[in-house]
Design a protein around this motif. Sequence first.
Motif, PDB file in Angstrom:
ATOM      1  N   ILE A  32      -7.728   2.629   2.056  1.00 51.46           N
ATOM      2  CA  ILE A  32      -6.805   2.084   3.055  1.00 51.46           C
ATOM      3  C   ILE A  32      -5.378   2.526   2.747  1.00 51.46           C
ATOM      4  O   ILE A  32      -4.597   2.823   3.655  1.00 51.46           O
ATOM      5  CB  ILE A  32      -6.929   0.554   3.118  1.00 51.46           C
ATOM      6  CG1 ILE A  32      -8.301   0.177   3.679  1.00 51.46           C
ATOM      7  CG2 ILE A  32      -5.833  -0.061   3.968  1.00 51.46           C
ATOM      8  CD1 ILE A  32      -8.604  -1.283   3.658  1.00 51.46           C
ATOM      9  N   GLN A  33      -5.021   2.597   1.455  1.00 52.41           N
ATOM     10  CA  GLN A  33      -3.679   3.063   1.114  1.00 52.41           C
ATOM     11  C   GLN A  33      -3.478   4.518   1.529  1.00 52.41           C
ATOM     12  O   GLN A  33      -2.375   4.904   1.910  1.00 52.41           O
ATOM     13  CB  GLN A  33      -3.421   2.873  -0.376  1.00 52.41           C
ATOM     14  CG  GLN A  33      -3.178   1.425  -0.721  1.00 52.41           C
ATOM     15  CD  GLN A  33      -2.903   1.190  -2.181  1.00 52.41           C
ATOM     16  OE1 GLN A  33      -3.125   2.067  -3.004  1.00 52.41           O
ATOM     17  NE2 GLN A  33      -2.429   0.006  -2.497  1.00 52.41           N
ATOM     18  N   ASP A  34      -4.525   5.310   1.489  1.00 59.05           N
ATOM     19  CA  ASP A  34      -4.428   6.678   2.015  1.00 59.05           C
ATOM     20  C   ASP A  34      -4.249   6.653   3.530  1.00 59.05           C
ATOM     21  O   ASP A  34      -3.515   7.476   4.089  1.00 59.05           O
ATOM     22  CB  ASP A  34      -5.675   7.488   1.669  1.00 59.05           C
ATOM     23  CG  ASP A  34      -5.733   7.852   0.196  1.00 59.05           C
ATOM     24  OD1 ASP A  34      -4.678   7.848  -0.462  1.00 59.05           O
ATOM     25  OD2 ASP A  34      -6.848   8.144  -0.289  1.00 59.05           O
ATOM     26  N   ASP A  35      -4.909   5.711   4.205  1.00 57.65           N
ATOM     27  CA  ASP A  35      -4.767   5.592   5.656  1.00 57.65           C
ATOM     28  C   ASP A  35      -3.372   5.122   6.060  1.00 57.65           C
ATOM     29  O   ASP A  35      -2.932   5.377   7.178  1.00 57.65           O
ATOM     30  CB  ASP A  35      -5.804   4.616   6.223  1.00 57.65           C
ATOM     31  CG  ASP A  35      -7.203   5.181   6.189  1.00 57.65           C
ATOM     32  OD1 ASP A  35      -7.338   6.408   5.993  1.00 57.65           O
ATOM     33  OD2 ASP A  35      -8.162   4.397   6.353  1.00 57.65           O
ATOM     34  N   LEU A  36      -2.675   4.423   5.173  1.00 54.90           N
ATOM     35  CA  LEU A  36      -1.352   3.899   5.508  1.00 54.90           C
ATOM     36  C   LEU A  36      -0.250   4.957   5.425  1.00 54.90           C
ATOM     37  O   LEU A  36       0.878   4.695   5.826  1.00 54.90           O
ATOM     38  CB  LEU A  36      -1.003   2.724   4.580  1.00 54.90           C
ATOM     39  CG  LEU A  36      -1.752   1.431   4.882  1.00 54.90           C
ATOM     40  CD1 LEU A  36      -1.463   0.403   3.819  1.00 54.90           C
ATOM     41  CD2 LEU A  36      -1.392   0.904   6.242  1.00 54.90           C
ATOM     42  N   ASP A  89      -2.856  -7.713  -1.135  1.00 51.90           N
ATOM     43  CA  ASP A  89      -3.643  -6.851  -2.024  1.00 51.90           C
ATOM     44  C   ASP A  89      -3.177  -5.396  -1.952  1.00 51.90           C
ATOM     45  O   ASP A  89      -3.233  -4.678  -2.950  1.00 51.90           O
ATOM     46  CB  ASP A  89      -5.130  -6.919  -1.669  1.00 51.90           C
ATOM     47  CG  ASP A  89      -5.739  -8.270  -1.987  1.00 51.90           C
ATOM     48  OD1 ASP A  89      -5.146  -9.011  -2.790  1.00 51.90           O
ATOM     49  OD2 ASP A  89      -6.807  -8.577  -1.430  1.00 51.90           O
ATOM     50  N   LEU A  90      -2.718  -4.959  -0.787  1.00 47.29           N
ATOM     51  CA  LEU A  90      -2.291  -3.574  -0.629  1.00 47.29           C
ATOM     52  C   LEU A  90      -0.922  -3.294  -1.232  1.00 47.29           C
ATOM     53  O   LEU A  90      -0.552  -2.138  -1.411  1.00 47.29           O
ATOM     54  CB  LEU A  90      -2.274  -3.190   0.855  1.00 47.29           C
ATOM     55  CG  LEU A  90      -3.645  -2.996   1.493  1.00 47.29           C
ATOM     56  CD1 LEU A  90      -3.507  -2.853   2.989  1.00 47.29           C
ATOM     57  CD2 LEU A  90      -4.336  -1.797   0.893  1.00 47.29           C
ATOM     58  N   LYS A  91      -0.156  -4.339  -1.560  1.00 41.83           N
ATOM     59  CA  LYS A  91       1.148  -4.125  -2.185  1.00 41.83           C
ATOM     60  C   LYS A  91       1.010  -3.588  -3.602  1.00 41.83           C
ATOM     61  O   LYS A  91       1.888  -2.901  -4.101  1.00 41.83           O
ATOM     62  CB  LYS A  91       1.947  -5.428  -2.202  1.00 41.83           C
ATOM     63  CG  LYS A  91       2.503  -5.791  -0.852  1.00 41.83           C
ATOM     64  CD  LYS A  91       3.314  -7.051  -0.916  1.00 41.83           C
ATOM     65  CE  LYS A  91       3.811  -7.421   0.477  1.00 41.83           C
ATOM     66  NZ  LYS A  91       4.536  -8.689   0.461  1.00 41.83           N
ATOM     67  N   GLU A  92      -0.098  -3.890  -4.265  1.00 39.08           N
ATOM     68  CA  GLU A  92      -0.330  -3.374  -5.609  1.00 39.08           C
ATOM     69  C   GLU A  92      -0.714  -1.897  -5.503  1.00 39.08           C
ATOM     70  O   GLU A  92      -1.398  -1.491  -4.574  1.00 39.08           O
ATOM     71  CB  GLU A  92      -1.458  -4.149  -6.286  1.00 39.08           C
ATOM     72  CG  GLU A  92      -1.146  -5.602  -6.493  1.00 39.08           C
ATOM     73  CD  GLU A  92      -2.313  -6.359  -7.081  1.00 39.08           C
ATOM     74  OE1 GLU A  92      -3.299  -5.722  -7.493  1.00 39.08           O
ATOM     75  OE2 GLU A  92      -2.237  -7.585  -7.112  1.00 39.08           O
TER      76      GLU A  92
END
Length: 148
Positions: A32-36, A89-92
């Motif tokens: 998901i971080q790659d998608d962001l 969770d995505l902030k980490e």
Amino acid sequence: MVRMRRKRMHCNNKELHNRYKTKRRTKDLDQIQDDLKPENKTRLVNLPLDEDLPGLGQHYCVECAKFYIDSETLVRHRHGREHKRRLRDLKEPAYTQKDAEAAVGLSTDNGKAVSSLFGPQSLLALKQKNDATAAAETAKPQQMDIEG
């Protein structure tokens, strides 16, 4: 003649359990971080129409990797607990291979592999290093006395 009750097999049926578990599977946080990233996010938000997806694939929450039926449902989802939890969770930062190696005790220092600081092999290496430095320090004063 009494009719026997059927066994209740649905709780211990591993195939059924695994099928439901994979059906509910969502993307991992690092995916998901790659998608962001901006180039991927614009691609995911502006998807072409797809009849197989809910809402024809037009209402997508990038952070949760889910499609919604309409924009009202998507807005309601963004105010919900599940979405806010996912944002937290995505902030980490993503857990990388480098972090995994550091957790095991393997890390690199200027391209040279450094073993773990704990364990019998590393303690032996530290002892040998300390003995070598002690021997070098005791050898230096003797050389100075000879020269002087």
